[in-house]
Design a protein around this motif. Structure first.
Motif, PDB file in Angstrom:
ATOM      1  N   SER A  14       0.817  -1.221   0.000  1.00  0.00           N
ATOM      2  CA  SER A  14       0.000   0.000   0.000  1.00  0.00           C
ATOM      3  C   SER A  14       0.846   1.264   0.000  1.00  0.00           C
ATOM      4  CB  SER A  14      -0.909   0.007   1.231  1.00  0.00           C
ATOM      5  OG  SER A  14      -0.124   0.145   2.420  1.00  0.00           O
ATOM      6  N   GLY A  15       2.152   1.130   0.256  1.00  0.00           N
ATOM      7  CA  GLY A  15       3.005   2.311   0.395  1.00  0.00           C
ATOM      8  C   GLY A  15       3.033   2.837   1.823  1.00  0.00           C
ATOM      9  N   LYS A  16       2.273   2.221   2.710  1.00  0.00           N
ATOM     10  CA  LYS A  16       2.228   2.633   4.116  1.00  0.00           C
ATOM     11  C   LYS A  16       3.049   1.648   4.940  1.00  0.00           C
ATOM     12  CE  LYS A  16      -2.416   4.417   3.533  1.00  0.00           C
ATOM     13  NZ  LYS A  16      -3.840   4.215   3.870  1.00  0.00           N
ATOM     14  N   ILE A  17       3.623   2.151   6.036  1.00  0.00           N
ATOM     15  CA  ILE A  17       4.360   1.307   6.964  1.00  0.00           C
ATOM     16  C   ILE A  17       3.881   1.588   8.380  1.00  0.00           C
ATOM     17  CG2 ILE A  17       6.422   1.105   5.503  1.00  0.00           C
ATOM     18  CD1 ILE A  17       7.785   3.162   7.321  1.00  0.00           C
ATOM     19  N   ILE A  18       4.106   0.620   9.258  1.00  0.00           N
ATOM     20  CA  ILE A  18       3.818   0.807  10.680  1.00  0.00           C
ATOM     21  C   ILE A  18       4.989   0.263  11.478  1.00  0.00           C
ATOM     22  CG2 ILE A  18       1.291   0.697  10.472  1.00  0.00           C
ATOM     23  CD1 ILE A  18       1.504  -2.242  11.538  1.00  0.00           C
ATOM     24  N   GLN A  19       5.080   0.681  12.737  1.00  0.00           N
ATOM     25  CA  GLN A  19       6.057   0.076  13.636  1.00  0.00           C
ATOM     26  C   GLN A  19       5.579  -1.330  13.960  1.00  0.00           C
ATOM     27  OE1 GLN A  19       6.823   2.343  17.186  1.00  0.00           O
ATOM     28  NE2 GLN A  19       7.402   4.166  16.035  1.00  0.00           N
ATOM     29  N   ARG A  20       6.525  -2.217  14.153  1.00  0.00           N
ATOM     30  CA  ARG A  20       6.181  -3.629  14.420  1.00  0.00           C
ATOM     31  C   ARG A  20       5.226  -3.773  15.599  1.00  0.00           C
ATOM     32  NH1 ARG A  20       9.761  -8.911  14.296  1.00  0.00           N
ATOM     33  NH2 ARG A  20       8.344 -10.261  15.411  1.00  0.00           N
ATOM     34  N   SER A  21       5.360  -2.944  16.615  1.00  0.00           N
ATOM     35  CA  SER A  21       4.542  -3.043  17.820  1.00  0.00           C
ATOM     36  C   SER A  21       3.130  -2.482  17.635  1.00  0.00           C
ATOM     37  CB  SER A  21       5.232  -2.326  18.975  1.00  0.00           C
ATOM     38  OG  SER A  21       5.411  -0.959  18.640  1.00  0.00           O
ATOM     39  N   GLN A  22       2.875  -1.782  16.531  1.00  0.00           N
ATOM     40  CA  GLN A  22       1.560  -1.193  16.311  1.00  0.00           C
ATOM     41  C   GLN A  22       0.565  -2.228  15.801  1.00  0.00           C
ATOM     42  OE1 GLN A  22       2.978   2.093  13.656  1.00  0.00           O
ATOM     43  NE2 GLN A  22       1.532   3.307  14.862  1.00  0.00           N
ATOM     44  N   LYS A  23      -0.699  -1.989  16.128  1.00  0.00           N
ATOM     45  CA  LYS A  23      -1.775  -2.834  15.613  1.00  0.00           C
ATOM     46  C   LYS A  23      -1.973  -2.511  14.132  1.00  0.00           C
ATOM     47  CE  LYS A  23      -6.529  -4.179  16.597  1.00  0.00           C
ATOM     48  NZ  LYS A  23      -6.317  -5.534  16.180  1.00  0.00           N
ATOM     49  N   VAL A  24      -2.215  -3.536  13.348  1.00  0.00           N
ATOM     50  CA  VAL A  24      -2.453  -3.352  11.917  1.00  0.00           C
ATOM     51  C   VAL A  24      -3.815  -2.683  11.739  1.00  0.00           C
ATOM     52  CG1 VAL A  24      -2.768  -4.536   9.716  1.00  0.00           C
ATOM     53  CG2 VAL A  24      -1.042  -5.348  11.329  1.00  0.00           C
ATOM     54  N   PRO A  25      -3.866  -1.551  11.022  1.00  0.00           N
ATOM     55  CA  PRO A  25      -5.148  -0.862  10.825  1.00  0.00           C
ATOM     56  C   PRO A  25      -6.139  -1.721  10.042  1.00  0.00           C
ATOM     57  CG  PRO A  25      -3.292   0.509  10.111  1.00  0.00           C
ATOM     58  CD  PRO A  25      -2.754  -0.849  10.383  1.00  0.00           C
ATOM     59  N   LYS A  26      -7.405  -1.540  10.347  1.00  0.00           N
ATOM     60  CA  LYS A  26      -8.461  -2.278   9.637  1.00  0.00           C
ATOM     61  C   LYS A  26      -8.352  -1.998   8.140  1.00  0.00           C
ATOM     62  CE  LYS A  26     -13.414  -3.139   9.833  1.00  0.00           C
ATOM     63  NZ  LYS A  26     -13.419  -4.523  10.214  1.00  0.00           N
ATOM     64  N   GLY A  27      -8.457  -3.052   7.344  1.00  0.00           N
ATOM     65  CA  GLY A  27      -8.361  -2.916   5.892  1.00  0.00           C
ATOM     66  C   GLY A  27      -6.937  -3.000   5.366  1.00  0.00           C
ATOM     67  N   SER A  28      -5.972  -3.122   6.272  1.00  0.00           N
ATOM     68  CA  SER A  28      -4.572  -3.304   5.893  1.00  0.00           C
ATOM     69  C   SER A  28      -4.094  -4.650   6.424  1.00  0.00           C
ATOM     70  CB  SER A  28      -3.688  -2.198   6.486  1.00  0.00           C
ATOM     71  OG  SER A  28      -3.982  -0.957   5.903  1.00  0.00           O
ATOM     72  N   TYR A  29      -2.991  -5.127   5.861  1.00  0.00           N
ATOM     73  CA  TYR A  29      -2.494  -6.445   6.206  1.00  0.00           C
ATOM     74  C   TYR A  29      -0.971  -6.429   6.269  1.00  0.00           C
ATOM     75  CZ  TYR A  29      -7.252  -7.431   4.912  1.00  0.00           C
ATOM     76  OH  TYR A  29      -8.622  -7.408   4.865  1.00  0.00           O
ATOM     77  N   ARG A  30      -0.404  -7.378   7.016  1.00  0.00           N
ATOM     78  CA  ARG A  30       1.045  -7.516   7.105  1.00  0.00           C
ATOM     79  C   ARG A  30       1.452  -8.881   6.582  1.00  0.00           C
ATOM     80  NH1 ARG A  30       2.720  -9.973  12.441  1.00  0.00           N
ATOM     81  NH2 ARG A  30       0.784 -10.660  13.376  1.00  0.00           N
ATOM     82  N   LEU A  31       2.742  -9.089   6.425  1.00  0.00           N
ATOM     83  CA  LEU A  31       3.252 -10.346   5.882  1.00  0.00           C
ATOM     84  C   LEU A  31       4.150 -11.016   6.920  1.00  0.00           C
ATOM     85  CD1 LEU A  31       3.520 -12.227   3.436  1.00  0.00           C
ATOM     86  CD2 LEU A  31       5.268 -10.693   2.539  1.00  0.00           C
TER      87      LEU A  31
END
Length: 186
Positions: A14-31
């Motif tokens: 998506s072009g967005k990143i989060i810190q590992r400790s953050q909750k994944v926002p609704k509608g987004s996914y991690r690998l």
């Protein structure tokens, strides 16, 4: 501080990143990656997670698992995690694409299956993440799941991992092939 790429439902970055400790926002996914290392006899290398781990401390798990960092692909993360967690350079054994992938509520799990000769004593477990390593059969892992000493994966997942490692195919290799009247449409 680690960062993770976020993906769309169709597994596009998506072009967005989060810190590992953050909750994944609704509608987004991690690998997330999992590497299941087998010996030539079909036993899987399993690791006992460190007591200091936030998730599943002190429990047994598949050989290697971890989040894919921002800027990495699944294969790169699998190679990095193998080096970090068990001290194994599996660059030549880990294929470009995972053997199979599954979805979960916050992302995608990519599984890589590799065969490695050797004893776990020859590997260098990273003590901050891994307390110990050993080889286990499918039956031993199932018993550990039942006794709540192994991460509570679905039994069918463990069956799938061992079946795919044995045959490296989603098809039953001993079944007769099917012939279709119009094979061009298959």
């Amino acid at each position: 501080m680690e960062f993770l790429d976020l993906y769309s439902e169709s597994r596009q970055k998506s072009g967005k990143i989060i810190q590992r400790s953050q909750k994944v926002p609704k509608g987004s996914y991690r690998l997330v990656i999992h590497v299941c290392v087998f010996d030539p006899n079909g036993k899987m290398l399993i690791q006992k997670r460190s007591q200091s781990k936030k998730l599943w401390p002190g429990m047994w798990d598949v050989s290697v698992a971890g989040g894919v960092k921002a800027g990495e692909n699944a294969r790169q993360a699998a190679i990095r995690e193998c080096q970090e967690e068990i001290g194994a350079d599996l660059n030549d054994l880990i294929k470009g694409q995972p053997d199979f992938s599954l979805s979960f509520s916050e992302g995608f799990d990519d599984f890589f299956l590799v065969t490695l000769a050797g004893r776990p004593e020859s590997l260098a477990a990273q003590k901050s993440e891994v307390d110990s390593l050993c080889w286990a059969s499918k039956e031993e892992i199932m018993e550990m799941i039942q006794s709540s000493t192994f991460i509570p994966y679905q039994f069918s997942l463990i069956d799938l991992i061992f079946a795919l490692n044995k045959d490296h195919s989603i098809y039953q290799l001993n079944s007769q092939s099917c012939e279709f009247e119009n094979s061009e449409s298959v």
